[in-house]
Design an enzyme around this catalytic site. Structure first.
Site, short mmCIF file in Angstrom:
data_model
loop_
_atom_site.label_atom_id
_atom_site.label_comp_id
_atom_site.label_asym_id
_atom_site.label_seq_id
_atom_site.Cartn_x
_atom_site.Cartn_y
_atom_site.Cartn_z
N ASP A 85 -3.23 1.14 -8.89
CA ASP A 85 -3.90 0.12 -8.08
C ASP A 85 -5.27 -0.21 -8.64
OD1 ASP A 85 -4.71 -1.50 -5.98
OD2 ASP A 85 -5.31 0.21 -4.73
N SER A 88 -8.48 -0.07 -6.00
CA SER A 88 -9.10 1.11 -5.39
C SER A 88 -9.32 2.15 -6.49
CB SER A 88 -8.22 1.68 -4.26
OG SER A 88 -7.00 2.20 -4.77
N ASN A 90 -9.37 5.99 -5.97
CA ASN A 90 -9.00 7.41 -5.79
C ASN A 90 -7.54 7.66 -6.12
OD1 ASN A 90 -11.37 6.96 -3.73
ND2 ASN A 90 -11.26 9.16 -4.14
N TRP A 92 -4.48 9.86 -4.74
CA TRP A 92 -4.02 10.75 -3.67
C TRP A 92 -2.50 10.86 -3.68
CZ3 TRP A 92 -0.69 9.08 0.12
CH2 TRP A 92 -0.75 7.74 0.55
N TYR A 126 -7.61 3.57 8.31
CA TYR A 126 -6.70 2.46 8.19
C TYR A 126 -6.81 1.71 9.51
CZ TYR A 126 -2.24 0.18 7.12
OH TYR A 126 -1.27 -0.72 6.84
N ASP A 267 -5.93 -7.58 -8.76
CA ASP A 267 -5.46 -6.44 -7.97
C ASP A 267 -3.97 -6.19 -8.19
OD1 ASP A 267 -4.87 -4.51 -6.13
OD2 ASP A 267 -5.71 -5.57 -4.41
N THR A 270 -1.55 -5.58 -5.02
CA THR A 270 -1.20 -6.66 -4.09
C THR A 270 -0.19 -7.55 -4.77
OG1 THR A 270 -3.34 -6.62 -2.96
CG2 THR A 270 -2.11 -8.66 -2.83
#
Ligand SMILES: *[C@@H]1O[C@H](CO)[C@@H](O)[C@H](O)[C@H]1NC(C)=O
Ligand SMILES: *[C@@H]1O[C@H](CO)[C@@H](O)[C@H](O)[C@H]1NC(C)=O
Length: 381
Positions: A85, A88, A90, A92, A126, A267, A270
């Site tokens: 992505d 963003s 991070n 996880w 969220y 992005d 998306t």
């Protein structure tokens, strides 16, 4: 002479080796699956810095991510499917201690000889609740690039992602944006790969136009000239947060200046194009798209008229990037023809802005140049 030739050949071999390929797979988006099931769903702009209470929100909208690839964490490798992505920063993955991660792959620290405890709380809000867990460090491998001591979040609660996550095909997220927007300022994967010398050329690129229509590739540490035609054109970034720059203008057919918002973000997480509601309404009217009954932020077009619709042209750094109707209309298995542009209002300071997602990146090989702080584009081949 011969020894010099050998040195050159060795250097050439190293240079080829240095380009790391990560294969990506395309799957229907969660929004698409919910659409098919006749379920309502909402788009949220939270990924771009709105706030819930006092907490800055850093991720959300994985309803609309279509491309996934593998990453392995730990020794021996534990493999996860993640969204790479560029919106963003991070990494996880679900933790073995996750109570509501369903059948997702889960990271088991006790099975890894390279695990290092950290324990700092990780929490992102969220719209509908938290995604939380704690940080750990371990080896993370993307293709042939193996990064040691990568801090990542082991997620123990995904309730904030709701049903969207359980029907999605991904386990976690691998953020490819800049450190400044990384939760807890954890160094992102690509930046660690550079500082550890695992990747020497500070550039990566996305190719989302695999000939079978369902595959793509992320190239790390170089640009793969097989994946585009012509020359790359570059524009400087305007901030080191998201992959953000400015466009000159946007046109729909011969209608120039359909928006006054010039900020754009590239992005990969998306699937569609997204922009300010008032502008998207205007553009939808120009292409004859109708609001979609399941979600007023989306539009549909008559499948039989696609070839007669106007082109959408983004002019960036003086270059015109044309998206034909065949490329911006998503034919969802013949069920509906979705207009590949959605209304999404991103508040200041990040917004207002346009998100150029996979609809744009499928058409144009996109280079994310960390070293020179710029974005490059060329027609995907
Ligand atoms: C955990 O990682 C953070 C960086 O986010 C660091 O500041 C902290 O010292 C680490 N804690 C431990 C116990 O290693
Ligand atoms: C860059 O982004 C940061 C964080 O959103 C913001 O505070 C800053 O004003 C931005 N700078 C520019 C030049 O846009």
């Amino acid at each position: 002479m011969l020894s010099r030739l050998v040195v050159l050949l060795v250097l050439a071999a190293v240079a080829v080796e240095a380009l790391v390929h990560v294969k990506l797979q395309k799957k229907p988006t969660m929004a698409s699956q919910m659409r098919r099931a006749g379920q309502r769903y909402t788009y949220t702009a939270n990924k771009y810095g709105s706030r819930v209470g006092d907490d800055p929100v850093t991720i959300t909208d994985y309803m609309n991510a279509e491309y996934f690839g593998p990453i392995s964490v730990g020794s021996p490798a534990q493999t996860f499917q993640v969204i790479y992505d560029t919106g963003s920063s991070n990494l996880w993955v679900p933790s073995s201690q996750c109570s509501n991660c369903g059948s997702k792959a889960k990271y088991q620290s006790t099975s890894s000889s390279t695990y290092q405890k950290n324990g700092t709380v990780f929490k992102i809000m969220y719209g509908s609740g938290p995604v939380s867990g704690f940080f750990s460090a371990d080896t993370a491998a993307l293709g042939s690039a193996s990064i040691t001591k990568q801090l990542f979040a082991e997620v123990t609660d995904v309730s904030g992602l709701g049903m969207a996550y359980s029907v999605g095909k991904f386990d976690g997220i691998a953020g490819m944006a800049w450190p400044r927007i990384s939760v807890n300022n954890v160094p992102p994967l690509f930046f660690n790969a550079l500082s550890q010398g695992i990747i020497t050329s500070p550039v990566f690129a996305f190719y989302l136009s695999g000939s079978d229509g369902t595959s793509g590739e992320m190239d790390l540490g170089g640009i793969d000239s097989k994946h585009y035609t012509g020359a790359l054109s570059y524009v400087p970034l305007t901030n080191e947060t998201y992959w953000v720059t400015n466009m000159d203008s946007m046109a729909v057919g011969s209608n120039a200046g359909v928006t006054s918002v010039k900020r754009i973000v590239l992005d990969s997480g998306t699937s569609l194009l997204a922009g300010p509601t008032a502008d998207v309404q205007k553009i939808a009217a120009l292409v004859g798209a109708q609001p979609f009954f399941l979600n007023p932020k989306e539009y549909t077009v008559d499948c039989s008229k696609v070839s007669s619709l106007p082109d959408i042209t983004f002019t960036i750094g003086g270059q015109a990037y044309v998206i034909h109707p065949q490329d911006y209309v998503i034919n969802d298995e013949g069920l509906i023809c979705l207009f590949g542009m959605v209304a999404l209002d991103i508040p200041a300071p990040a917004g207002p802005l346009w998100i150029l997602g996979d609809v744009f990146m499928r058409k144009y090989y996109t280079v994310f140049d960390v070293g020179q702080k710029r974005l490059g584009f060329a027609p995907a081949a």
